[in-house]
Design a protein around this motif. Structure first.
Motif, PDB file in Angstrom:
ATOM      1  N   PRO A   1       1.163  -1.106  -0.148  1.00 27.64           N
ATOM      2  CA  PRO A   1      -0.084  -0.426   0.111  1.00 27.64           C
ATOM      3  C   PRO A   1       0.940   0.929  -0.427  1.00 27.64           C
ATOM      4  N   ASP A   2       0.045   2.389  -0.296  1.00 27.90           N
ATOM      5  CA  ASP A   2       0.963   3.362  -1.011  1.00 27.90           C
ATOM      6  C   ASP A   2       0.597   4.454   0.753  1.00 27.90           C
ATOM      7  N   ALA A   3       1.389   4.477   1.548  1.00 28.20           N
ATOM      8  CA  ALA A   3       1.557   5.042   2.537  1.00 28.20           C
ATOM      9  C   ALA A   3       1.175   6.679   2.866  1.00 28.20           C
ATOM     10  N   LEU A   4       1.942   7.213   1.921  1.00 29.04           N
ATOM     11  CA  LEU A   4       1.843   8.215   1.655  1.00 29.04           C
ATOM     12  C   LEU A   4       0.728   9.218   0.955  1.00 29.04           C
ATOM     13  N   LYS A   5      -0.221   8.320  -0.248  1.00 26.97           N
ATOM     14  CA  LYS A   5      -1.750   8.545  -0.296  1.00 26.97           C
ATOM     15  C   LYS A   5      -2.524   8.328   0.334  1.00 26.97           C
ATOM     16  N   ILE A   6      -1.983   7.285   1.493  1.00 30.77           N
ATOM     17  CA  ILE A   6      -3.359   7.021   2.148  1.00 30.77           C
ATOM     18  C   ILE A   6      -3.455   8.305   3.745  1.00 30.77           C
ATOM     19  N   MET A   7      -2.593   8.480   3.868  1.00 34.97           N
ATOM     20  CA  MET A   7      -2.229   9.579   4.658  1.00 34.97           C
ATOM     21  C   MET A   7      -2.592  10.887   4.595  1.00 34.97           C
ATOM     22  N   ALA A   8      -2.305  10.992   3.232  1.00 32.39           N
ATOM     23  CA  ALA A   8      -2.404  12.428   2.580  1.00 32.39           C
ATOM     24  C   ALA A   8      -4.541  12.225   2.616  1.00 32.39           C
ATOM     25  N   ALA A   9      -5.045  10.518   2.046  1.00 30.47           N
ATOM     26  CA  ALA A   9      -6.216  11.324   1.665  1.00 30.47           C
ATOM     27  C   ALA A   9      -6.673  10.998   2.925  1.00 30.47           C
ATOM     28  N   ASP A  10      -6.872   9.972   4.235  1.00 30.97           N
ATOM     29  CA  ASP A  10      -7.767   9.639   5.044  1.00 30.97           C
ATOM     30  C   ASP A  10      -8.179  10.937   5.953  1.00 30.97           C
ATOM     31  N   LEU A  11      -9.127  11.483   5.482  1.00 28.50           N
ATOM     32  CA  LEU A  11      -9.211  12.614   5.984  1.00 28.50           C
ATOM     33  C   LEU A  11     -10.164  12.444   7.558  1.00 28.50           C
ATOM     34  N   VAL A  12     -10.496  11.495   7.460  1.00 34.10           N
ATOM     35  CA  VAL A  12     -11.616  11.378   8.431  1.00 34.10           C
ATOM     36  C   VAL A  12     -10.833   9.847  10.227  1.00 34.10           C
ATOM     37  N   LYS A  13      -9.199  10.167   9.658  1.00 34.59           N
ATOM     38  CA  LYS A  13      -7.987   9.014  10.794  1.00 34.59           C
ATOM     39  C   LYS A  13      -9.191   7.897  10.757  1.00 34.59           C
ATOM     40  N   ASP A  14      -9.464   7.027  10.072  1.00 31.31           N
ATOM     41  CA  ASP A  14     -10.011   6.046  11.083  1.00 31.31           C
ATOM     42  C   ASP A  14      -8.896   4.569   9.942  1.00 31.31           C
ATOM     43  N   GLY A  15      -8.225   5.495   9.247  1.00 25.54           N
ATOM     44  CA  GLY A  15      -7.094   3.999   8.810  1.00 25.54           C
ATOM     45  C   GLY A  15      -6.922   3.827   7.813  1.00 25.54           C
ATOM     46  N   LYS A  16      -9.186   3.474   6.690  1.00 25.00           N
ATOM     47  CA  LYS A  16      -9.490   3.326   5.637  1.00 25.00           C
ATOM     48  C   LYS A  16     -10.113   4.376   4.737  1.00 25.00           C
ATOM     49  N   ILE A  17      -9.863   4.225   3.260  1.00 24.24           N
ATOM     50  CA  ILE A  17      -9.986   5.221   2.794  1.00 24.24           C
ATOM     51  C   ILE A  17     -11.514   4.911   1.779  1.00 24.24           C
ATOM     52  N   LYS A  18     -12.281   5.510   2.404  1.00 19.52           N
ATOM     53  CA  LYS A  18     -14.017   5.329   1.879  1.00 19.52           C
ATOM     54  C   LYS A  18     -14.458   6.536   1.307  1.00 19.52           C
ATOM     55  N   SER A  19     -15.839   6.685   0.833  1.00 17.86           N
ATOM     56  CA  SER A  19     -16.107   7.414   0.333  1.00 17.86           C
ATOM     57  C   SER A  19     -16.108   9.268   0.960  1.00 17.86           C
ATOM     58  N   ASN A  20     -16.797   8.644   2.529  1.00 18.78           N
ATOM     59  CA  ASN A  20     -16.608   9.959   3.317  1.00 18.78           C
ATOM     60  C   ASN A  20     -15.393  10.913   3.123  1.00 18.78           C
ATOM     61  N   ASP A  21     -14.362   9.980   3.506  1.00 19.60           N
ATOM     62  CA  ASP A  21     -13.035  10.518   2.389  1.00 19.60           C
ATOM     63  C   ASP A  21     -13.163  11.784   1.300  1.00 19.60           C
ATOM     64  N   SER A  22     -13.541  10.580   0.212  1.00 23.33           N
ATOM     65  CA  SER A  22     -14.187  11.229  -1.153  1.00 23.33           C
ATOM     66  C   SER A  22     -14.900  12.426  -0.997  1.00 23.33           C
ATOM     67  N   ASP A  23     -15.827  12.301  -0.688  1.00 26.25           N
ATOM     68  CA  ASP A  23     -16.154  13.775  -0.331  1.00 26.25           C
ATOM     69  C   ASP A  23     -15.822  14.528   0.841  1.00 26.25           C
ATOM     70  N   ALA A  24     -14.494  14.562   1.660  1.00 18.73           N
ATOM     71  CA  ALA A  24     -13.943  15.898   2.049  1.00 18.73           C
ATOM     72  C   ALA A  24     -13.112  16.644   1.123  1.00 18.73           C
ATOM     73  N   ILE A  25     -12.366  15.338   0.297  1.00 13.12           N
ATOM     74  CA  ILE A  25     -11.859  16.009  -0.648  1.00 13.12           C
ATOM     75  C   ILE A  25     -12.915  16.906  -1.860  1.00 13.12           C
ATOM     76  N   TYR A  26     -14.037  16.614  -2.494  1.00 14.78           N
ATOM     77  CA  TYR A  26     -15.228  17.144  -3.015  1.00 14.78           C
ATOM     78  C   TYR A  26     -14.792  18.351  -2.222  1.00 14.78           C
ATOM     79  N   ASN A  27     -15.369  18.836  -1.553  1.00 17.43           N
ATOM     80  CA  ASN A  27     -15.417  19.218  -0.971  1.00 17.43           C
ATOM     81  C   ASN A  27     -15.150  21.297  -0.909  1.00 17.43           C
ATOM     82  N   THR A  28     -13.938  20.304  -1.001  1.00 20.86           N
ATOM     83  CA  THR A  28     -13.243  21.213  -0.150  1.00 20.86           C
ATOM     84  C   THR A  28     -12.388  21.695  -1.628  1.00 20.86           C
TER      85      THR A  28
END
Length: 199
Positions: free
Chosen positions: A156-183
């Motif tokens: 797994p790409d640790a840097l991408k995961i860290m950048a994308a996991d905005l809800v801080k649950d250790g997983k990449i989920k739809s609420n992470d993509s929603d947070a990026i779209y909203n930003t």
């Protein structure tokens, strides 16, 4: 007559004491030469004074920077202690330094290899262009839908995961993509120190 001696100053060095002073403290009848002893300040990356930069030496990751960071802007966030300097290498052909950009720290006394190597994470910036936009949201959405596999699998790409996991649950989920779209739309922003969404 005794005179107080001011400790000498030498750039990029710390004064440690004097060499050649008699141990008994008595001045001999002959001429005496004493020399200052200096230790060089170790070369290392530090946060620029007054910046929000976070340098994690356990993970060798730097956060707390700004989006769309150029080399000139980096000087407001990064500095070097000791007689050295740093270089920045962007991801791909991007002109700004985003997630995955490399920061190498060099000692002027020996430039054969860097003394430290760090990687930048800009929260929300998944593709490394230093911006948080709909392209990042799309990359995260593709991962959520299992169209890609950068957060799972054998490497797994640790840097991408860290950048994308905005809800801080250790997983990449739809609420992470929603947070990026909203930003990207300006509805929310991302706190680059905490890596969380600010409403």
């Amino acid at each position: 007559k005794r005179q107080a001696v001011t400790n000498p100053d030498k750039k990029f060095n710390t004064f440690k004491g004097w060499e050649g002073i008699p141990e008994n403290g008595l001045m001999p009848a002959y001429d005496l030469t004493i020399r200052p002893i200096f230790d060089p300040v170790p070369v290392r990356l530090v946060a620029a004074e007054g910046s929000t930069t976070i340098i994690d030496r356990n993970t060798m990751i730097i956060t707390g920077l700004t989006t769309k960071m150029t080399e000139t802007m980096a000087k407001k966030y990064l500095a070097v202690e000791g007689d050295g300097y740093y270089t920045l290498t962007a991801v791909g052909n991007y002109s700004c330094f985003g997630t995955g950009a490399k920061v190498e720290v060099w000692d002027n006394a020996d430039t054969s290899a860097p003394v430290e190597v760090f990687y930048i994470v800009i929260y929300g910036d998944v593709n490394g262009d230093s911006a948080v936009n709909s392209l990042d949201g799309s990359i995260v959405k593709s991962e959520v839908l299992y169209d890609t596999d950068w957060s799972r699998g054998d490497s797994p790409d640790a840097l991408k995961i860290m950048a994308a996991d905005l809800v801080k649950d250790g997983k990449i989920k739809s609420n992470d993509s929603d947070a990026i779209y909203n930003t990207a739309l300006g509805v929310t922003s991302i706190d680059q120190e905490a890596g969380t969404v600010v409403r």
